[in-house]
Design a protein around this motif. Structure first.
Motif, PDB file in Angstrom:
ATOM      1  N   LEU A   1       0.825  -1.206   0.000  1.00  0.00           N
ATOM      2  CA  LEU A   1       0.000   0.000   0.000  1.00  0.00           C
ATOM      3  C   LEU A   1       0.859   1.255   0.000  1.00  0.00           C
ATOM      4  O   LEU A   1       0.545   2.248  -0.669  1.00  0.00           O
ATOM      5  CB  LEU A   1      -0.926  -0.002   1.225  1.00  0.00           C
TER       6      LEU A   1
ATOM      7  N   ALA B   1      -9.620  -4.399   6.812  1.00  0.00           N
ATOM      8  CA  ALA B   1      -9.438  -3.022   7.263  1.00  0.00           C
ATOM      9  C   ALA B   1      -9.371  -2.938   8.785  1.00  0.00           C
ATOM     10  O   ALA B   1      -8.544  -2.198   9.349  1.00  0.00           O
ATOM     11  CB  ALA B   1     -10.570  -2.148   6.727  1.00  0.00           C
TER      12      ALA B   1
ATOM     13  N   HIS C   1      -2.003   5.329  -7.673  1.00  0.00           N
ATOM     14  CA  HIS C   1      -3.417   5.594  -7.490  1.00  0.00           C
ATOM     15  C   HIS C   1      -4.316   4.569  -8.189  1.00  0.00           C
ATOM     16  O   HIS C   1      -5.525   4.535  -7.934  1.00  0.00           O
ATOM     17  CB  HIS C   1      -3.749   7.003  -7.985  1.00  0.00           C
TER      18      HIS C   1
ATOM     19  N   THR D   1      -6.104  -0.596  -5.648  1.00  0.00           N
ATOM     20  CA  THR D   1      -7.158  -0.493  -4.654  1.00  0.00           C
ATOM     21  C   THR D   1      -6.815  -1.313  -3.418  1.00  0.00           C
ATOM     22  O   THR D   1      -5.993  -2.236  -3.466  1.00  0.00           O
ATOM     23  CB  THR D   1      -8.506  -0.985  -5.209  1.00  0.00           C
ATOM     24  N   VAL D   2      -7.467  -0.977  -2.313  1.00  0.00           N
ATOM     25  CA  VAL D   2      -7.274  -1.730  -1.068  1.00  0.00           C
ATOM     26  C   VAL D   2      -7.705  -3.179  -1.255  1.00  0.00           C
ATOM     27  O   VAL D   2      -7.039  -4.109  -0.779  1.00  0.00           O
ATOM     28  CB  VAL D   2      -8.062  -1.071   0.083  1.00  0.00           C
TER      29      VAL D   2
ATOM     30  N   SER E   1     -13.633  -5.505   4.628  1.00  0.00           N
ATOM     31  CA  SER E   1     -13.940  -4.843   5.894  1.00  0.00           C
ATOM     32  C   SER E   1     -13.175  -5.471   7.057  1.00  0.00           C
ATOM     33  O   SER E   1     -12.661  -4.756   7.932  1.00  0.00           O
ATOM     34  CB  SER E   1     -15.448  -4.891   6.165  1.00  0.00           C
TER      35      SER E   1
ATOM     36  N   SER F   1      -6.968   2.388   3.678  1.00  0.00           N
ATOM     37  CA  SER F   1      -7.254   3.481   2.746  1.00  0.00           C
ATOM     38  C   SER F   1      -6.461   4.722   3.082  1.00  0.00           C
ATOM     39  O   SER F   1      -6.060   5.492   2.189  1.00  0.00           O
ATOM     40  CB  SER F   1      -8.761   3.789   2.753  1.00  0.00           C
ATOM     41  N   GLU F   2      -6.187   4.949   4.384  1.00  0.00           N
ATOM     42  CA  GLU F   2      -5.374   6.089   4.788  1.00  0.00           C
ATOM     43  C   GLU F   2      -3.920   5.898   4.354  1.00  0.00           C
ATOM     44  O   GLU F   2      -3.269   6.849   3.900  1.00  0.00           O
ATOM     45  CB  GLU F   2      -5.456   6.269   6.306  1.00  0.00           C
ATOM     46  N   THR F   3      -3.416   4.664   4.503  1.00  0.00           N
ATOM     47  CA  THR F   3      -2.058   4.370   4.041  1.00  0.00           C
ATOM     48  C   THR F   3      -1.964   4.591   2.532  1.00  0.00           C
ATOM     49  O   THR F   3      -0.975   5.168   2.044  1.00  0.00           O
ATOM     50  CB  THR F   3      -1.676   2.925   4.382  1.00  0.00           C
ATOM     51  N   LEU F   4      -2.960   4.158   1.806  1.00  0.00           N
ATOM     52  CA  LEU F   4      -2.932   4.250   0.353  1.00  0.00           C
ATOM     53  C   LEU F   4      -2.938   5.702  -0.111  1.00  0.00           C
ATOM     54  O   LEU F   4      -2.366   6.026  -1.172  1.00  0.00           O
ATOM     55  CB  LEU F   4      -4.138   3.514  -0.217  1.00  0.00           C
ATOM     56  N   ARG F   5      -3.561   6.608   0.644  1.00  0.00           N
ATOM     57  CA  ARG F   5      -3.637   8.013   0.226  1.00  0.00           C
ATOM     58  C   ARG F   5      -2.355   8.797   0.483  1.00  0.00           C
ATOM     59  O   ARG F   5      -2.246   9.958   0.103  1.00  0.00           O
ATOM     60  CB  ARG F   5      -4.804   8.691   0.956  1.00  0.00           C
TER      61      ARG F   5
ATOM     62  N   TYR G   1      -6.427   3.012   8.930  1.00  0.00           N
ATOM     63  CA  TYR G   1      -7.066   2.150   7.948  1.00  0.00           C
ATOM     64  C   TYR G   1      -6.190   2.034   6.701  1.00  0.00           C
ATOM     65  O   TYR G   1      -5.406   2.946   6.392  1.00  0.00           O
ATOM     66  CB  TYR G   1      -8.444   2.700   7.568  1.00  0.00           C
TER      67      TYR G   1
END
Length: 313
Positions: A271, A296, A276, A279-280, A293, A308-312, A306
């Motif tokens: 991640l 996560a 970009h 996806t997670v 879920s 998704s936070e790492t990915l951003r 989460y």
């Protein structure tokens, strides 16, 4: 084979129903069925080492059946009686089909079946016991206790939920192998077979630290592959029971939990390095996590954020 193979049929001919179920019940013979009123449905989901088979009859009938594979049936119906020879089987809980001599009759019937490869489950038992000569022999049909029957139902429900919610997760060999191993281990502890009578092995050879180090090295090298606890134990030259004892004694957690942490760490690295377009869900499946879920939540417990936070970042 990877992934799932699925099929669904609605049938009005008893011979067609026999043929459709022949892959799962080779000796099945239907009786008492009137072709003009016969109604049946069959739904199958097949993975590499297990199958889910749901079927029903909306008209009266009878059958004789048996299977060399390990077939666990949860069933209910009106006017429904099923016997193993002369013994009536308790259908209020899941039961293990005998290899032959199963006789049933019904007015209506609904059944949900979990079928496991007997050879594959036997290999799991051999690795767990450290005995290559172990042979899995059925000793009855009913679960060894009501508590274990409830445990079996929960394990099967979890696998069915994954199949329903995330069927493409089984494209990942890690997910498919984990699902089978969970089912096989549960089966060995729930149903009466020669496994139940197998004594605990004696003290494992070597020290716990040597066993743990060897197993950890193997898991770190192969965490991204569909390895099993049998393979991990073999890398340390112990049974899976011995491996479990060594890890709990040395590290305070079972080896499966340690492998899960390694895979979470692998997912985090992916991640952090992802662009970009990633996806997670893609990363989770790559590392053997079927439910996004649940992944996560486990990820957040491990790393405080989460995925998704790492990915951003």
């Amino acid at each position: 084979m990877t992934g799932l193979s699925r099929a669904a049929l609605a049938l009005r001919d008893p011979e067609e129903a026999e043929r459709a179920l022949a892959d799962y019940f080779p000796s099945l013979q239907l009786g008492r069925a009137e072709p003009g009123t016969f109604r049946s449905w069959i739904s199958t989901t097949t993975a590499s080492q297990f199958s889910l088979v749901d079927y029903g009859f909306a008209s009266a009938g009878s059958a004789t059946a048996g299977s060399d594979d390990l077939v666990v049936i949860a069933s209910a119906g009106q006017g429904y009686v099923i016997r193993d020879g002369r013994n009536v089987i308790d259908t209020t809980q899941p039961f293990l089909s005998p290899d032959e001599g199963l006789v049933a009759r019904w007015d209506t019937l609904d059944a949900r079946v979990l079928m496991l490869s007997g050879t594959s489950v036997e290999r799991v038992a051999q690795a767990a016991s450290g005995r290559d000569d172990f042979r899995l022999v059925r000793r009855g049909t009913a679960p060894v206790s009501q508590e274990r029957a409830r445990y079996w139902a929960a394990v099967v429900r979890g696998v069915r939920d994954t199949v329903a919610d995330a069927p493409d997760a089984f494209d990942s060999p890690l997910v498919a192998e984990a699902a089978f191993h969970h089912l096989a281990t549960a089966f060995l502890h729930v149903f009466p077979t020669s496994w139940i009578d197998l004594p605990e092995p004696g003290r494992v050879p070597g020290t716990a630290s040597v066993i743990s180090r060897s197993a950890i090295e193997f898991m770190r090298a192969h965490a991204g592959q569909p390895i099993t606890m049998e393979q991990v134990a073999a890398s340390a030259s112990v049974s899976t029971r011995g491996l479990h004892r060594a890890f709990v004694h040395e590290l305070g957690e079972p080896p499966a939990a340690y492998l899960r942490r390694l895979r979470l760490q692998g997912a985090r690295i992916d991640l952090l390095a992802a662009d970009h377009a990633v996806t997670v869900v893609t990363v989770a499946r790559r590392w053997g996590f079927a439910h996004a879920s649940r992944f996560a939540q486990a990820y957040r417990r491990a790393f405080g954020e989460y995925p998704s936070e790492t990915l951003r970042r």
